[in-house]
Design an enzyme around this catalytic site. Structure first.
Site, PDB file in Angstrom:
ATOM      1  N   LYS A 199      14.082   2.761  18.169  1.00 56.60           N
ATOM      2  CA  LYS A 199      13.659   2.019  16.972  1.00 56.60           C
ATOM      3  C   LYS A 199      14.462   0.734  16.905  1.00 56.60           C
ATOM      4  O   LYS A 199      15.576   0.668  17.451  1.00 56.60           O
ATOM      5  CB  LYS A 199      13.966   2.870  15.722  1.00 56.60           C
ATOM      6  CG  LYS A 199      13.197   2.464  14.497  1.00 56.60           C
ATOM      7  CD  LYS A 199      11.790   3.040  14.495  1.00 56.60           C
ATOM      8  CE  LYS A 199      10.968   2.519  13.342  1.00 56.60           C
ATOM      9  NZ  LYS A 199       9.610   3.058  13.352  1.00 56.60           N
ATOM     10  N   VAL A 250      -6.036   5.127   7.780  1.00 59.19           N
ATOM     11  CA  VAL A 250      -6.131   6.494   8.309  1.00 59.19           C
ATOM     12  C   VAL A 250      -6.959   7.384   7.370  1.00 59.19           C
ATOM     13  O   VAL A 250      -7.874   8.087   7.812  1.00 59.19           O
ATOM     14  CB  VAL A 250      -4.736   7.117   8.519  1.00 59.19           C
ATOM     15  CG1 VAL A 250      -4.867   8.541   9.048  1.00 59.19           C
ATOM     16  CG2 VAL A 250      -3.907   6.277   9.474  1.00 59.19           C
TER      17      VAL A 250
HETATM   18  P1  NAD Z   1      -2.698   1.997   4.643  1.00 57.70           P
HETATM   19  O1  NAD Z   1      -1.739   1.069   3.999  1.00 57.70           O
HETATM   20  O2  NAD Z   1      -3.862   1.445   5.382  1.00 57.70           O
HETATM   21  O3  NAD Z   1      -3.268   3.033   3.557  1.00 57.70           O
HETATM   22  C1  NAD Z   1      -2.486   3.643   2.588  1.00 57.70           C
HETATM   23  C2  NAD Z   1      -3.341   3.749   1.343  1.00 57.70           C
HETATM   24  O4  NAD Z   1      -2.623   4.500   0.358  1.00 57.70           O
HETATM   25  C3  NAD Z   1      -3.678   2.390   0.697  1.00 57.70           C
HETATM   26  O5  NAD Z   1      -5.074   2.297   0.490  1.00 57.70           O
HETATM   27  C4  NAD Z   1      -2.891   2.411  -0.623  1.00 57.70           C
HETATM   28  O6  NAD Z   1      -3.554   1.703  -1.658  1.00 57.70           O
HETATM   29  C5  NAD Z   1      -2.839   3.888  -0.915  1.00 57.70           C
HETATM   30  N1  NAD Z   1      -1.792   4.302  -1.852  1.00 57.70           N
HETATM   31  C6  NAD Z   1      -0.544   3.814  -1.978  1.00 57.70           C
HETATM   32  N2  NAD Z   1       0.111   4.480  -2.948  1.00 57.70           N
HETATM   33  C7  NAD Z   1      -0.737   5.414  -3.433  1.00 57.70           C
HETATM   34  C8  NAD Z   1      -0.648   6.425  -4.432  1.00 57.70           C
HETATM   35  N3  NAD Z   1       0.481   6.604  -5.122  1.00 57.70           N
HETATM   36  N4  NAD Z   1      -1.728   7.189  -4.657  1.00 57.70           N
HETATM   37  C9  NAD Z   1      -2.858   7.036  -3.967  1.00 57.70           C
HETATM   38  N5  NAD Z   1      -2.998   6.095  -3.000  1.00 57.70           N
HETATM   39  C10 NAD Z   1      -1.965   5.294  -2.752  1.00 57.70           C
HETATM   40  O7  NAD Z   1      -1.792   2.922   5.586  1.00 57.70           O
HETATM   41  P2  NAD Z   1      -2.306   3.839   6.808  1.00 57.70           P
HETATM   42  O8  NAD Z   1      -2.126   3.083   8.069  1.00 57.70           O
HETATM   43  O9  NAD Z   1      -3.628   4.419   6.468  1.00 57.70           O
HETATM   44  O10 NAD Z   1      -1.185   4.980   6.798  1.00 57.70           O
HETATM   45  C11 NAD Z   1      -1.196   6.016   5.836  1.00 57.70           C
HETATM   46  C12 NAD Z   1       0.005   6.912   6.037  1.00 57.70           C
HETATM   47  O11 NAD Z   1      -0.043   7.472   7.343  1.00 57.70           O
HETATM   48  C13 NAD Z   1       1.354   6.207   5.944  1.00 57.70           C
HETATM   49  O12 NAD Z   1       2.301   7.101   5.394  1.00 57.70           O
HETATM   50  C14 NAD Z   1       1.695   5.928   7.388  1.00 57.70           C
HETATM   51  O13 NAD Z   1       3.093   5.831   7.587  1.00 57.70           O
HETATM   52  C15 NAD Z   1       1.133   7.159   8.057  1.00 57.70           C
HETATM   53  N6  NAD Z   1       0.806   6.959   9.483  1.00 57.70           N
HETATM   54  C16 NAD Z   1      -0.093   6.014   9.859  1.00 57.70           C
HETATM   55  C17 NAD Z   1      -0.400   5.861  11.201  1.00 57.70           C
HETATM   56  C18 NAD Z   1      -1.422   4.834  11.668  1.00 57.70           C
HETATM   57  O14 NAD Z   1      -1.867   4.931  12.819  1.00 57.70           O
HETATM   58  N7  NAD Z   1      -1.825   3.910  10.832  1.00 57.70           N
HETATM   59  C19 NAD Z   1       0.224   6.669  12.166  1.00 57.70           C
HETATM   60  C20 NAD Z   1       1.135   7.650  11.755  1.00 57.70           C
HETATM   61  C21 NAD Z   1       1.420   7.781  10.397  1.00 57.70           C
END
Ligand code: NAD
Length: 352
Positions: free
Chosen positions: A79, A183
């Site tokens: 990291k 996601v």
């Molecule tokens: P993103 O930012 O595209 O989506 C997150 C969504 O959650 C947003 O639409 C946001 O408005 C919403 N949100 C925030 N706070 C909230 C709450 N209190 N209640 C309801 N909704 C809320 O992020 P993502 O890329 O979809 O990732 C989602 C999660 O998955 C994160 O924790 C991320 O670390 C994890 N993750 C993502 C990936 C990836 O490939 N993108 C891989 C591994 C883990």
């Protein structure tokens, strides 16, 4: 640039870079390369002290070792962090200096996007080092990993239902999805296609409204989604949402979602177990994205079919760790770490 190695027991290499010309103040941490070069994102954060930055970079690098081990990506864990305020610290010179810092690790650390860094930032880093991944398809990278993460979470969630109920059928199964961003929205589409009854909530009402319109899923209030009366809770927004307050109020039998660090602290894995809630550990079920990145680092580069095939092994890793959890009477979250440690121990030289 002044580069200082800081020896830390249990970590292969940790170094600090200070570059007065560009303002770069950064740390790269390589935790373990037993299984391959270390991969982990580049985070920018306004840490109050260097101790805080060191704590975070070590914790995150170790987490990447475990995640890659269980996902069998052929990569190790690392990291990096840039210490600074995203709004005022970012500059071309800063990212070029970061690229030179990464280059000094000679390929033992490969970087990717993370909190407060974008693919556009990484394209600048890429001008100083080739050890960068996760760039856009236009820039020669493997593109957005989110669809692969969503697919893996879907497969893992279905496996959890099968483990609990004896058949992998999602028809009529009720799933609450917290967060329908990159996601979560992909997961919802897979779930609807499989016949699940889906409830969604998001801080952004526009995202909820468009999925309700398009797919006929049910939108619920942000404050209600965690405690909805469902079969499966799929957290796909924030981390640290499961703790001593929220776990006793859950009304689901399975927790399986994408959000990282979903348990506030390790002991909350035991609370889930005590309530007989089956948990698909976050870093195992959400590994689709890193699996996709790992595949595109291999000879031949980006290959969607190969990525999907590897992602399809996530259910097997889950079954493996749930078996460990059952056999040793430990929480699934601890069993995931046990599985990672076993995989690493078997790969270490001198171990039969
Ligand atoms: P993103 O930012 O595209 O989506 C997150 C969504 O959650 C947003 O639409 C946001 O408005 C919403 N949100 C925030 N706070 C909230 C709450 N209190 N209640 C309801 N909704 C809320 O992020 P993502 O890329 O979809 O990732 C989602 C999660 O998955 C994160 O924790 C991320 O670390 C994890 N993750 C993502 C990936 C990836 O490939 N993108 C891989 C591994 C883990």
């Amino acid at each position: 640039m002044e580069l200082t190695d800081i020896p830390v027991p249990g970590f292969e290499r940790l170094a600090r870079a200070v570059d007065p010309e560009s303002g770069l103040q950064a740390i790269i941490c390589v935790h373990d390369t037993t299984l391959g070069p270390s991969l982990g994102g580049l985070r920018m954060w306004d840490y109050a002290t260097e101790e805080e930055a060191l704590f975070d970079v070590k914790r995150l690098a170790r987490g990447m070792t475990y995640k890659s081990a269980v996902a069998r990506t052929g990569l190790g864990g690392g990291k990096s962090v840039i210490i600074g305020k995203p709004a005022t610290t970012k500059s071309e010179a800063l990212y070029l200096a970061m690229g030179r810092f990464i280059e000094a690790f000679d390929g033992s650390y490969i970087t990717a996007e993370d909190v407060n860094t974008s693919t556009a930032d990484l394209e600048i880093v890429r001008r100083a080092t080739r050890h960068v991944t996760g760039l856009s398809r236009d820039a020669g990278g493997c593109g957005d990993p989110s669809p692969f993460t969503a697919y893996g979470v879907f497969l893992g969630l279905r496996e959890a239902v099968a483990w609990r109920r004896g058949k992998a059928d999602l028809n009529g199964v009720r799933v609450a999805v917290q967060g329908v961003g990159s996601v979560g929205s992909g997961l919802v589409r897979h779930l609807v296609t499989a016949g699940a009854k889906v409830l969604i909530a998001d801080r952004r009402q526009d995202r909820v409204a468009s999925l309700v319109d398009e797919l006929g899923v049910e939108g619920v209030a942000e404050s209600e989604i965690l405690f909805a009366d469902v079969d499966v809770l799929a957290p796909c927004a924030l981390g640290a949402i499961l703790d001593g307050d929220s776990i006793p109020q859950l009304r689901c039998e399975i927790v399986a979602g994408a959000a990282n660090n979903v348990l506030l602290a390790p002991e909350h894995g035991k609370l889930l177990r005590d309530r007989d809630i089956l948990y698909a550990p976050d870093y195992v079920i959400n590994a689709g994205g890193i699996i996709h990145i790992a595949v595109s680092l291999e000879r031949g580069g980006y290959d969607e079919a190969a990525s999907n095939q590897r992602v399809e092994r996530i259910p097997e890793a889950l079954r493996e760790l749930w078996s460990i959890a059952r056999a040793e009477s430990i929480p699934a979250s601890d069993a995931a770490d046990r599985l990672a440690e076993n995989i690493l121990a078997e790969a270490r030289p001198g171990v039969r």
